[in-house]
Design a protein around this motif. Structure first.
Motif, short mmCIF file in Angstrom:
data_model
loop_
_atom_site.label_atom_id
_atom_site.label_comp_id
_atom_site.label_asym_id
_atom_site.label_seq_id
_atom_site.Cartn_x
_atom_site.Cartn_y
_atom_site.Cartn_z
N GLY A 136 1.36 24.05 25.85
CA GLY A 136 2.83 25.37 26.03
C GLY A 136 2.62 26.49 26.87
N GLU A 161 -2.52 29.69 23.80
CA GLU A 161 -3.75 28.75 24.45
C GLU A 161 -4.48 29.82 24.95
N LYS A 193 2.35 21.45 30.46
CA LYS A 193 3.17 20.94 30.44
C LYS A 193 4.66 20.87 31.96
N TYR A 208 4.37 15.92 25.58
CA TYR A 208 5.08 17.13 24.04
C TYR A 208 6.11 15.34 23.52
N ASP A 232 6.30 21.55 20.67
CA ASP A 232 7.09 22.23 21.68
C ASP A 232 6.40 22.78 22.89
N THR A 233 7.26 22.45 24.07
CA THR A 233 6.65 22.87 25.45
C THR A 233 6.98 24.82 25.57
N GLY A 234 7.61 25.60 24.57
CA GLY A 234 7.29 26.70 24.31
C GLY A 234 5.41 27.24 24.42
N SER A 235 5.31 26.72 21.89
CA SER A 235 4.63 26.95 21.65
C SER A 235 3.70 26.11 21.63
N GLY A 236 3.48 24.86 21.82
CA GLY A 236 2.27 24.09 22.62
C GLY A 236 2.07 23.64 20.40
#
Length: 577
Positions: free
Chosen positions: A469, A476, A505, A533, A539-543
């Protein structure tokens, strides 16, 4: 029985593709002794050629994870094109095998891998030999005795084996016995396992050879809608050969005192009308009855398994026989390996039938319908127009079952008794029990493209894929710190039962500078479209964190946080001792 016996952990009866792939996996994963016997040496052309020919995409993926698919691909006819001709020889859209062109995507193995069973077995035998295991043949199974008072994981199976050349008898004592010995399984019969189902009056002919023809597209997966011989199968094979299959009706049978090779050729010529056909040579032919049967149990007495045709038989109409058997083999072998090596709970073995049986039942119902349709008859429970074109209905049914036929849509149910497929804290489109998509990844440094399947080979090890993420990667960092404190996960990594992969990402010059620490396991970058992803619904923000079972199905998916470590510990504690 004699006093002296040869001891092995696993004795496999039957050295077709299912038996060979099972033996290969057990030998490859290590720590398990295995013997495999077969009653035939496959010396004659009828034994050497013919039989199964097609591997669909999911089966190829499974064999790719085992390092076997590339050698098959070197020899195969890669079939990506299909065609259907009506009785006038006109091309018809959307019928027959047309699903292959629309439903075999989302995989690098987006084709039917057509290679006759003889050549597949040669590859499997060669790979098995590299681990010091050779098929022992011609050996037949004479008797099986199970000591049900003996403790689990002891040598409770005693099998009497006869060398068909010398007549000498040998005893094997094993912890497990696996029957991969086909529809007439000796293992199933000796263990008195009921084989439920029916064999119909329908018969089909299959004939392989080198042909001359005016069929417009001969190197395809082809259907010819014959009014006299059913939905005729025409498949381009390896080495320039062709397989032709047709329905053999009572009318045809009554035309011959003896149905021999010459008769099979004559009827094949009639079956493909209005096209012309000449055989330059015939490698193999057969005539067989169509039926569907399922064994009452795939696992009995806590030490005997059935796999492949030994526990389920069906027609070749959907070309699923070898595919289904290899799915059995891959589902079973890593579980058995982990249990025999003392890593996993014994009850893990019970998930073999729990996962495979529902999929076999789906196949049997599907097969009943298409086997009737391929002989120009409507399904048994048909309630529609009795004058409906059977070929149109066949195309509809094969289209509806496309994801199942390709194997890409095969899934394992979420059940409380099965620890392998667990709903996690991350809510995603792909749920546990579904196939983990193969996606393109980019390697650090060289920026070369690789695939997730290539980096998650099946070695009876679970793969924990960390989608790191961004942008701050704080989640992470929490997960990483908690992971280092986990004695459970650290121990699993040390025992090579689980490994991490980290997917960033976007491409960067240094994974360390993005993460601020060394990645958990090997690191890769998502491609420019962030396909990994997207396909896993992360989600690429939250992973997020996805667990891939050794066989490539999704085990669980969690949020990316320190709490995820607790989830993973709980998941693995349900599997490992």
């Amino acid at each position: 029985m004699a006093e002296h016996a040869r001891e092995v952990d696993v004795l496999i009866v039957g050295a077709g593709p299912v038996g060979l792939v099972t033996a290969f996996q057990l030998a490859k994963f290590g720590g398990v002794s295995v013997a495999i016997i077969d009653k035939n040496e496959k010396a004659t052309s009828q034994q050497a050629y013919g039989r199964a020919i097609t591997l669909f995409p999911r089966t190829s993926e499974l064999l790719d994870q085992l390092g076997l698919a590339e050698k098959l691909a070197q020899q195969c006819f890669a079939c990506r094109e299909t065609v259907t001709y009506n009785s006038k020889g006109e091309e018809v859209e959307g019928r027959g095998w047309s699903f292959m062109e629309t439903s075999m995507n989302d995989t690098a193995w987006d084709f039917a891998l057509v290679l006759r069973q003889k050549y597949q077995e040669d590859v499997f035998r060669g790979a098995l030999n590299e681990y010091g295991v050779e098929v022992e043949a011609p050996f037949s199974l004479l008797d099986v005795v199970v000591d049900e008072t003996a403790p689990a994981l002891s040598h409770k199976v005693t099998a009497a084996i006869k060398n068909e050349k010398t007549g000498q008898q040998t005893l094997f004592k094993s912890k497990f016995l696996i029957g991969c010995d086909g529809g007439h399984s000796s293992v199933r019969r000796m263990l008195n396992i009921p084989f439920h189902g029916t064999t119909s009056a329908d018969k089909w002919v299959r004939i392989d050879g080198l042909v001359k023809t005016n069929v417009p597209k001969p190197r395809t997966y082809c259907s010819i809608e014959s009014p006299t011989h059913g939905n005729v199968l025409w498949v381009g094979l390896d080495r320039g050969r062709t397989r032709i299959g047709y329905a053999f009706t009572e009318k045809h049978a009554n035309s011959y005192e003896v149905f021999d090779e010459a008769a099979a050729i004559k009827e094949a010529k009639a079956a493909v009308k209005p096209f012309d056909l000449e055989f330059e040579c015939v490698d193999w032919w057969t005539i067989y009855s169509v039926g569907q049967r399922i064994a009452e149990s795939f696992f009995v007495k806590d030490c005997v398994f059935l796999a492949g045709d030994a526990c389920h038989t069906h027609s070749s109409g959907a070309a699923q026989g070898m595919n289904t058997g290899i799915h059995d083999s891959v589902n079973l072998a890593w579980k058995l390996s982990l249990v025999l090596r003392g890593a996993a709970h014994f009850d893990l073995l019970r998930t073999y039938q729990a996962e495979r049986l529902p999929n076999v039942q789906r196949l049997i119902q599907y097969d009943k319908d298409i086997s009737r349709l391929m002989t120009n008859r409507l399904p048994e429970n048909w309630t529609g127009d009795p004058d409906t074109d059977v070929n149109a209905i066949l195309g509809d049914i094969m289209g509806q079952a496309a994801s199942f036929s390709s194997g890409l849509g095969i899934f394992y149910d979420l059940e409380e008794s099965n620890p392998l497929n667990r709903a996690g804290s991350q809510k995603v489109v792909l749920s546990p029990g579904q196939r983990g998509p193969d996606v393109d990844l980019v390697t650090p440094g060289t920026y070369e493209t690789t695939r997730l399947i290539q980096q998650t080979r099946n070695s009876a090890m679970f793969h924990v894929v960390v989608f790191a993420g961004g942008p701050a990667l704080s989640k992470e960092a929490e997960f990483y710190a908690a992971m280092l404190e986990s004695t459970t996960l650290t121990a699993l990594r040390a025992k090579n039962l689980m490994e991490f992969l980290t997917i960033l990402k976007s491409v960067t010059p240094s994974t360390w500078e993005v993460l601020g620490h060394d990645p958990l396991g090997r690191a890769y970058f998502d491609d420019s479209k962030q396909n990994a992803y997207q396909r896993y619904g992360i989600d690429t923000g939250s992973g997020g964190v996805a667990v891939l079972r050794p066989d490539g199905w999704i085990g669980t998916v969690t949020t990316l946080s320190e709490d995820a470590v607790v989830e993973l510990e709980s998941y693995f504690q349900g599997i490992f001792q």
